[in-house]
Design a protein around this motif. Structure first.
Motif, PDB file in Angstrom:
ATOM      1  N   GLY A 112       0.833  -1.193   0.000  1.00 46.99           N
ATOM      2  CA  GLY A 112       0.000   0.000   0.000  1.00 46.99           C
ATOM      3  C   GLY A 112       0.869   1.245   0.000  1.00 46.99           C
ATOM      4  O   GLY A 112       0.825   2.057  -0.912  1.00 46.99           O
ATOM      5  N   ASP A 113       1.705   1.385   1.021  1.00 47.72           N
ATOM      6  CA  ASP A 113       2.721   2.437   1.090  1.00 47.72           C
ATOM      7  C   ASP A 113       4.095   1.793   1.193  1.00 47.72           C
ATOM      8  O   ASP A 113       4.234   0.602   1.517  1.00 47.72           O
ATOM      9  N   ARG A 114       5.112   2.593   0.960  1.00 48.08           N
ATOM     10  CA  ARG A 114       6.481   2.089   1.051  1.00 48.08           C
ATOM     11  C   ARG A 114       6.927   2.004   2.510  1.00 48.08           C
ATOM     12  O   ARG A 114       6.509   2.803   3.351  1.00 48.08           O
ATOM     13  N   PHE A 115       7.771   1.040   2.798  1.00 49.05           N
ATOM     14  CA  PHE A 115       8.387   0.941   4.113  1.00 49.05           C
ATOM     15  C   PHE A 115       9.762   0.303   3.970  1.00 49.05           C
ATOM     16  O   PHE A 115      10.077  -0.327   2.956  1.00 49.05           O
ATOM     17  N   HIS A 116      10.569   0.467   4.996  1.00 48.53           N
ATOM     18  CA  HIS A 116      11.939  -0.036   4.981  1.00 48.53           C
ATOM     19  C   HIS A 116      12.035  -1.274   5.874  1.00 48.53           C
ATOM     20  O   HIS A 116      11.398  -1.337   6.932  1.00 48.53           O
ATOM     21  N   VAL A 117      12.838  -2.244   5.449  1.00 48.38           N
ATOM     22  CA  VAL A 117      13.087  -3.449   6.238  1.00 48.38           C
ATOM     23  C   VAL A 117      14.570  -3.528   6.566  1.00 48.38           C
ATOM     24  O   VAL A 117      15.423  -3.323   5.694  1.00 48.38           O
ATOM     25  N   ILE A 118      14.867  -3.812   7.833  1.00 53.95           N
ATOM     26  CA  ILE A 118      16.230  -4.084   8.285  1.00 53.95           C
ATOM     27  C   ILE A 118      16.228  -5.471   8.899  1.00 53.95           C
ATOM     28  O   ILE A 118      15.410  -5.768   9.769  1.00 53.95           O
ATOM     29  N   ALA A 119      17.128  -6.341   8.435  1.00 54.94           N
ATOM     30  CA  ALA A 119      17.246  -7.698   8.983  1.00 54.94           C
ATOM     31  C   ALA A 119      18.668  -7.895   9.490  1.00 54.94           C
ATOM     32  O   ALA A 119      19.634  -7.713   8.728  1.00 54.94           O
ATOM     33  N   LEU A 120      18.795  -8.289  10.759  1.00 56.62           N
ATOM     34  CA  LEU A 120      20.103  -8.388  11.409  1.00 56.62           C
ATOM     35  C   LEU A 120      20.337  -9.772  11.998  1.00 56.62           C
ATOM     36  O   LEU A 120      19.406 -10.438  12.460  1.00 56.62           O
TER      37      LEU A 120
ATOM     38  N   VAL B 128       9.453   1.640   9.359  1.00 59.36           N
ATOM     39  CA  VAL B 128      10.543   0.669   9.396  1.00 59.36           C
ATOM     40  C   VAL B 128      10.110  -0.584  10.143  1.00 59.36           C
ATOM     41  O   VAL B 128       9.486  -0.513  11.210  1.00 59.36           O
ATOM     42  N   LEU B 129      10.463  -1.731   9.575  1.00 60.81           N
ATOM     43  CA  LEU B 129      10.315  -3.037  10.217  1.00 60.81           C
ATOM     44  C   LEU B 129      11.720  -3.593  10.425  1.00 60.81           C
ATOM     45  O   LEU B 129      12.504  -3.674   9.477  1.00 60.81           O
ATOM     46  N   ALA B 130      12.056  -3.962  11.664  1.00 56.29           N
ATOM     47  CA  ALA B 130      13.358  -4.542  11.981  1.00 56.29           C
ATOM     48  C   ALA B 130      13.143  -5.958  12.502  1.00 56.29           C
ATOM     49  O   ALA B 130      12.383  -6.166  13.458  1.00 56.29           O
ATOM     50  N   ILE B 131      13.787  -6.928  11.873  1.00 58.02           N
ATOM     51  CA  ILE B 131      13.607  -8.327  12.244  1.00 58.02           C
ATOM     52  C   ILE B 131      14.957  -9.028  12.314  1.00 58.02           C
ATOM     53  O   ILE B 131      15.959  -8.530  11.807  1.00 58.02           O
ATOM     54  N   GLY B 132      14.972 -10.195  12.944  1.00 59.09           N
ATOM     55  CA  GLY B 132      16.171 -11.017  12.947  1.00 59.09           C
ATOM     56  C   GLY B 132      16.527 -11.556  14.310  1.00 59.09           C
ATOM     57  O   GLY B 132      15.895 -11.242  15.326  1.00 59.09           O
ATOM     58  N   ASP B 133      17.547 -12.396  14.300  1.00 61.39           N
ATOM     59  CA  ASP B 133      18.135 -12.929  15.526  1.00 61.39           C
ATOM     60  C   ASP B 133      19.240 -11.961  15.929  1.00 61.39           C
ATOM     61  O   ASP B 133      20.332 -11.984  15.371  1.00 61.39           O
ATOM     62  N   PHE B 134      18.952 -11.105  16.913  1.00 61.40           N
ATOM     63  CA  PHE B 134      19.905 -10.078  17.323  1.00 61.40           C
ATOM     64  C   PHE B 134      20.985 -10.644  18.247  1.00 61.40           C
ATOM     65  O   PHE B 134      21.902  -9.923  18.630  1.00 61.40           O
ATOM     66  N   ASN B 135      20.867 -11.927  18.623  1.00 62.54           N
ATOM     67  CA  ASN B 135      21.761 -12.500  19.626  1.00 62.54           C
ATOM     68  C   ASN B 135      21.830 -11.605  20.862  1.00 62.54           C
ATOM     69  O   ASN B 135      22.877 -11.410  21.475  1.00 62.54           O
ATOM     70  N   ASP B 136      20.682 -11.072  21.198  1.00 60.99           N
ATOM     71  CA  ASP B 136      20.537 -10.204  22.363  1.00 60.99           C
ATOM     72  C   ASP B 136      19.085 -10.280  22.807  1.00 60.99           C
ATOM     73  O   ASP B 136      18.188 -10.347  21.969  1.00 60.99           O
ATOM     74  N   VAL B 137      18.864 -10.276  24.090  1.00 63.06           N
ATOM     75  CA  VAL B 137      17.497 -10.388  24.602  1.00 63.06           C
ATOM     76  C   VAL B 137      16.780  -9.043  24.537  1.00 63.06           C
ATOM     77  O   VAL B 137      17.410  -7.977  24.521  1.00 63.06           O
ATOM     78  N   ALA B 138      15.457  -9.099  24.526  1.00 64.04           N
ATOM     79  CA  ALA B 138      14.651  -7.889  24.351  1.00 64.04           C
ATOM     80  C   ALA B 138      14.864  -6.883  25.467  1.00 64.04           C
ATOM     81  O   ALA B 138      14.757  -5.676  25.255  1.00 64.04           O
TER      82      ALA B 138
END
Length: 338
Positions: free
Chosen positions: A182-190, A222-232
């Motif tokens: 629908g609209d543009r958004f940015h994805v970051i995967a780490l 922005v959507l940020a996803i992934g295994d950060f190897n760090d707890v929330a």
């Protein structure tokens, strides 16, 4: 009590930072230890129990936002009132490179059919084994590596400016892409490297800090996803969340622990899905064991624009900006020493 004290120290040393992870387990042991101390020795036990109570209070303070007792900050949406073109499914999974039971992951992808798929720890054998599933996605970014940091990103959503980068550490890729729903958004995967013997957290923290700063500068959701190897609940993850202007659907709902897969009740939330306030979440769930040491995390997101139903992101303080600067400075100093 000792490891609770260690976890308060601001240090990148691996033997200190690892105590950020098992806070739930440490809390349970402190409650058990305090109760046993009172039962075994009423006089000395009182002091031990008091110390356990203070340490338990600190641990509870850190994990409290990730319990159903806390107030939620991200609204769950009824997508019946939202155009389907603005909603999409996301599946994120650290497959465990040494896991060769490809069929279970393939069947999971076939069943869930996510619009965005992120697979981590993927070597070439994993890429070949999942070729039938990946070919269904018109847009793919793949960097299979046999060092447990390979990454595959695939999406059905229109993509532009998609790329794989190395932000902080060699052979540790991350994904950056602009998608449209629908609209543009940015994805970051780490998927930065964890604190382990001989490997402190300078590079991990720098990668997370750089990604947060990029999100703060982005003019898109922005959507940020992934295994950060760090707890929330760690300082680094919370800094990432504030600097990037993110919200977390887990706050007020639970830890959504994904590691280790075989004992999720005793696990940690290592796999993350942060969003800026333009999103609502229709669903968020941790899925079944597929042979990895991580559990898959699946969500259905809707891009709705900023809404009063969502809590405003936490403000970035001068202390936060100072912390980001120090993280990057320590990282560059460590690189020069190496």
């Amino acid at each position: 009590m000792l490891v609770t004290g260690l976890s308060i120290i601001e240090s990148n040393e691996w033997w200190i930072r690892i105590w950020d992870f098992p806070r739930v387990q440490i809390l349970g042991l402190l409650l058990l230890g305090g109760g046993l101390a009172l039962w075994l020795d009423r006089q000395a036990g009182r002091w031990i129990a008091l110390g356990c109570a203070v340490a338990a209070g600190w641990q509870l303070y850190r994990i409290y936002p990730y319990t159903p007792l806390a107030k939620t900050e991200l609204a769950f949406a009824d997508d019946a009132s939202i155009a389907q073109s603005r909603c999409f499914g996301v599946l994120s999974l650290n497959v465990l490179e040494s896991n060769r039971d490809y069929g279970r992951t393939a069947r999971l992808i076939d069943r869930v059919r996510p619009d965005i798929l992120l697979l981590m720890e993927t070597d070439q054998r994993w890429a070949d084994a999942l070729a039938k599933q990946l070919v269904r996605y018109p847009h793919r970014l793949e960097q299979p590596i046999g060092n447990t940091y390979g990454m595959i990103f695939a999406t059905r959503l229109p993509m532009r400016d998609g790329r794989i980068e190395t932000i902080a550490q060699k052979d540790t890729p991350s994904v950056h892409a602009e998608l449209t729903a629908g609209d543009r958004f940015h994805v970051i995967a780490l998927h930065p490297r964890p604190p382990v013997p001989g490997q402190d957290t300078e590079a991990r923290d720098a990668e997370i800090a750089i990604a947060a700063s990029r999100a703060a500068r982005a003019k898109l959701p922005v959507l940020a996803i992934g295994d950060f190897n760090d707890v929330a609940w760690s300082h680094t993850s919370q800094l990432f969340k504030r600097v990037g202007g993110y919200l977390d659907a887990r706050i007020g709902r639970g830890t959504f622990a994904t590691f280790p897969a075989r004992t999720p009740l005793l696990g940690w939330p290592l796999d993350h899905m942060f969003v800026t306030p333009e999103f609502k979440v229709h669903s968020l769930e941790v899925l079944e064991d597929v042979g990895s040491d991580h559990l898959p995390i699946h969500s259905r997101l809707c891009l709705t624009g900023r809404s009063g139903a969502n809590k405003a992101p936490d403000a970035v303080s001068n202390e936060d900006r100072k912390d980001v600067k120090e993280v990057l400075q320590e990282y560059h100093e460590d690189r020069r020493e190496r």
